[in-house]
Design an enzyme around this catalytic site. Structure first.
Site, PDB file in Angstrom:
ATOM      1  N   CYS A  87      36.870  15.042   9.390  1.00 32.40           N
ATOM      2  CA  CYS A  87      37.886  15.649  10.251  1.00 32.40           C
ATOM      3  C   CYS A  87      39.153  14.833  10.007  1.00 32.40           C
ATOM      4  O   CYS A  87      39.266  13.709  10.502  1.00 32.40           O
ATOM      5  CB  CYS A  87      37.470  15.592  11.722  1.00 32.40           C
ATOM      6  SG  CYS A  87      38.783  16.138  12.833  1.00 32.40           S
TER       7      CYS A  87
ATOM      8  N   CYS B 182      41.355  14.402  13.513  1.00 34.41           N
ATOM      9  CA  CYS B 182      40.876  13.572  14.631  1.00 34.41           C
ATOM     10  C   CYS B 182      39.477  13.078  14.313  1.00 34.41           C
ATOM     11  O   CYS B 182      39.316  12.272  13.390  1.00 34.41           O
ATOM     12  CB  CYS B 182      40.997  14.285  15.980  1.00 34.41           C
ATOM     13  SG  CYS B 182      40.290  15.934  16.074  1.00 34.41           S
TER      14      CYS B 182
ATOM     15  N   CYS C 249      36.362  15.346  14.831  1.00 34.06           N
ATOM     16  CA  CYS C 249      35.416  16.417  15.148  1.00 34.06           C
ATOM     17  C   CYS C 249      34.108  16.196  14.394  1.00 34.06           C
ATOM     18  O   CYS C 249      34.112  15.857  13.208  1.00 34.06           O
ATOM     19  CB  CYS C 249      36.012  17.770  14.786  1.00 34.06           C
ATOM     20  SG  CYS C 249      37.461  18.130  15.774  1.00 34.06           S
TER      21      CYS C 249
END
Lengths: 212, 132, 225
Positions: free
Chosen positions: C125, C128, C130
């Site tokens: 990700c 961020c 995820c």
């Protein structure tokens, strides 16, 4: 916004240096355990969406975002949301204004999750196999289109239906847009030496345009 | 938009009629220096407070409280000169809420309270806020 | 640039024990600023009634003891030993793992991607962190770190090499950047030398890292040297 969090393809960070899987603790300090639980528990008050929460972490000087550890950015985000949403003042004025979950509620909410799939209200503009370009954008607010695919051409490999559109969700508007998964060849993103590698990115319809 | 629209200064008239007016004035300057709001935001908030008029502004009980807290009686309803710093307070309160100022301060104070609680707790004993 | 918090942020106990022995004992050395900030936040939220202590405990308990990579390993081992299940998993992962009871936060929408002779999948990700919590629990520090998020998309072979994983050039490396609420899980190749193994024997070969795609599953019996 393409702040410190928009990391795909950036250079200069060095090697990954992973801790061995069998040795890594779930939390590295008690404060990490506490802030993790606080972020989830306050999120359950329903006063902000996951995209508002992400945006609160992203809205930092990029140097700060990168200097902080991951849970430190969670703390920064939560401090910001509490201020902006004025939660302390609101509960002081009206003790009943939030439904504050207890242990049973919290377990139920964690199991239920928060699905983002919505019923289709429009026809999808694109379908699997379409070759598309990712629009270039210099957007101030929250978005989920990484800089490294902007301006690149890719192929639709999947249509996931209508999902909550993060750019609007981050401003408190719960609206949907069609979500696609696109394949980008490594050579398209990183140059001709990047052969036999590709990147798959989930992108909402407003991020995409036909190749002219 | 002028920085301090409609500031009522006549010849030889004291700028502040009451001590709380001077305190409110310096509070705004201090908060601006801390970067809490820009002068554009301040001008806009003040212009709105004046536009709403002394009646609406005076009915805001938070404004009343701030005025009392600053150690003085609020100006009577009347012309713009009498109520000028009432508007000033209304604008300040509005911005403080908009900027979440009270919450940020509360957290900062609490960080300090915990730090002091540690320093006040003999080594080896549980640290509690009440030890402070 | 990014160091793991264990080195960067000593926890409360270690900072106290290393710092306080030189002082007289009429006070306690305050912990780091970040620990004070979290304490301030937690005490304020509890006191104002915005969070409840038992809810905080339930959240921590869920991710420390109930949700973790063993869920994902169960799914993978079942897919290795049950062909119809594997087909269902690749076609509709969300519903198929829900039938096994794996539902919840950060696992609302799921896609499983299969490693084959020609394809190696890797999940990241870049924006961020995820990660499929319902099947893998909370992500490791390196998954959230700048080097991994920056480089997994642009130089996956170099990143894999740092995990000791060499992917031959004829294989297509597919990197899945989790930009939406769709979560991705890698179905690793079933190791050689596992013919006739039971589901629970197979499960022991499935590591968390193999389901992110940075490593292969552990080798079967014949390959152990």
């Amino acid at each position: 916004m393409n702040g410190g969090h928009d990391l795909g393809g950036r250079q200069g960070f060095g090697t990954v240096n992973a801790e061995p899987e069998s040795e890594e603790p779930l939390f590295h300090a008690e404060w990490e355990r506490r802030i993790f639980a606080l972020v989830l528990a306050t999120g359950m008050l329903g006063q902000w969406s996951i995209d508002e929460s992400r945006h609160a972490r992203e809205r930092q000087n990029p140097a700060d975002y990168l200097r902080h550890s991951y849970y430190e950015n969670w703390l920064v985000g939560l401090e910001k949301l509490l201020e902006e949403k004025d939660l302390v003042a609101r509960i002081e004025q009206d003790a009943q204004c939030f439904r504050v979950p207890d242990a049973a509620d919290a377990r139920k909410i964690l199991r239920k999750g928060d699905p983002t799939l919505l019923p289709d209200s429009t026809q999808p503009r694109f379908r699997s196999g379409d070759r598309l370009r990712v629009a270039k954008r210099q957007q101030a607010g929250h978005t989920r289109v990484p800089t490294y695919v902007q301006g690149a051409n890719g192929t639709v490999v999947n249509h996931y239906g209508t999902h909550i559109y993060p750019d609007q969700n981050a401003t408190g508007q719960r609206a949907g847009a069609h979500l696609y998964c696109l394949r980008f060849e490594g050579s398209e993103l990183w140059g001709s030496e990047s052969f036999s590698q590709s990147v798959y990115v989930d992108l909402w319809e407003p991020y995409l345009e036909e190749i002219r | 938009m002028s920085l301090f629209p409609d500031l009522p200064i006549e010849n030889n008239e004291p700028v502040f009629k009451e001590p709380w007016e001077a305190q409110a004035f310096s509070l705004v300057i201090a908060l601006h220096e801390k970067g809490v709001f820009s002068w554009d935001e301040w001008s806009e908030a003040l212009a709105k407070a004046i536009h709403w008029g002394p009646h609406q502004a005076g009915e805001n009980d938070v404004v009343q409280r701030v005025g009392e807290g600053l150690g003085g009686r609020m100006g009577e309803k009347g012309n713009i000169g009498d109520s000028y710093y009432q508007h000033w307070l209304a604008a300040l309160e509005h911005l403080a809420v908009a900027k979440g100022l009270s919450e940020a301060d509360e957290l900062a104070q609490r960080v300090q309270a915990w730090r002091e609680a540690y320093l006040a707790t003999p080594h080896g004993q549980p640290v509690e806020l009440a030890n402070n | 640039m990014t160091v793991s918090p264990s080195r960067k942020q000593p926890d409360a106990e270690s900072s106290l024990s290393t710092m306080s022995h030189e002082h007289d004992h009429d006070h306690t050395d305050p912990p780091s600023d970040i620990e004070l900030r979290v304490k301030a936040l937690e005490s304020l939220l509890l006191e104002k009634g915005l969070v409840k202590q038992d809810a905080l405990n339930a959240i921590i308990e869920t991710y420390e003891h109930q949700v973790g990579p063993k869920n994902g390993a169960h799914v993978v081992a079942k897919a290795w030993s049950d062909l119809p299940f594997k087909q269902a998993l690749l076609e509709n992962a969300t519903a198929t793992v829900a039938d096994l009871g794996y539902v919840g936060r950060q696992g609302e929408h799921l896609t499983v991607v299969e490693n084959t002779l020609d394809i190696h999948n890797l999940v990241v990700c870049t924006l961020c962190s995820c990660y499929p919590w319902t099947l893998l629990g909370l992500p490791p520090v390196w998954y959230k770190s700048a080097p991994y998020r920056a480089r997994a998309v642009s130089e996956p072979r170099a990143v894999l090499y740092e995990f000791g994983t060499v992917v031959p050039e004829h294989k297509d490396i597919r990197v899945w950047d989790s930009t939406s609420e769709m979560r991705y899980l890698v179905l690793p190749e079933r190791p050689a030398g596992t013919k006739g193994w039971s589901e629970s024997q197979l499960q022991a070969l499935v590591t968390r890292n193999s389901m992110i795609g940075v490593e292969l599953a552990r080798p079967g019996a014949e390959e152990v040297k």
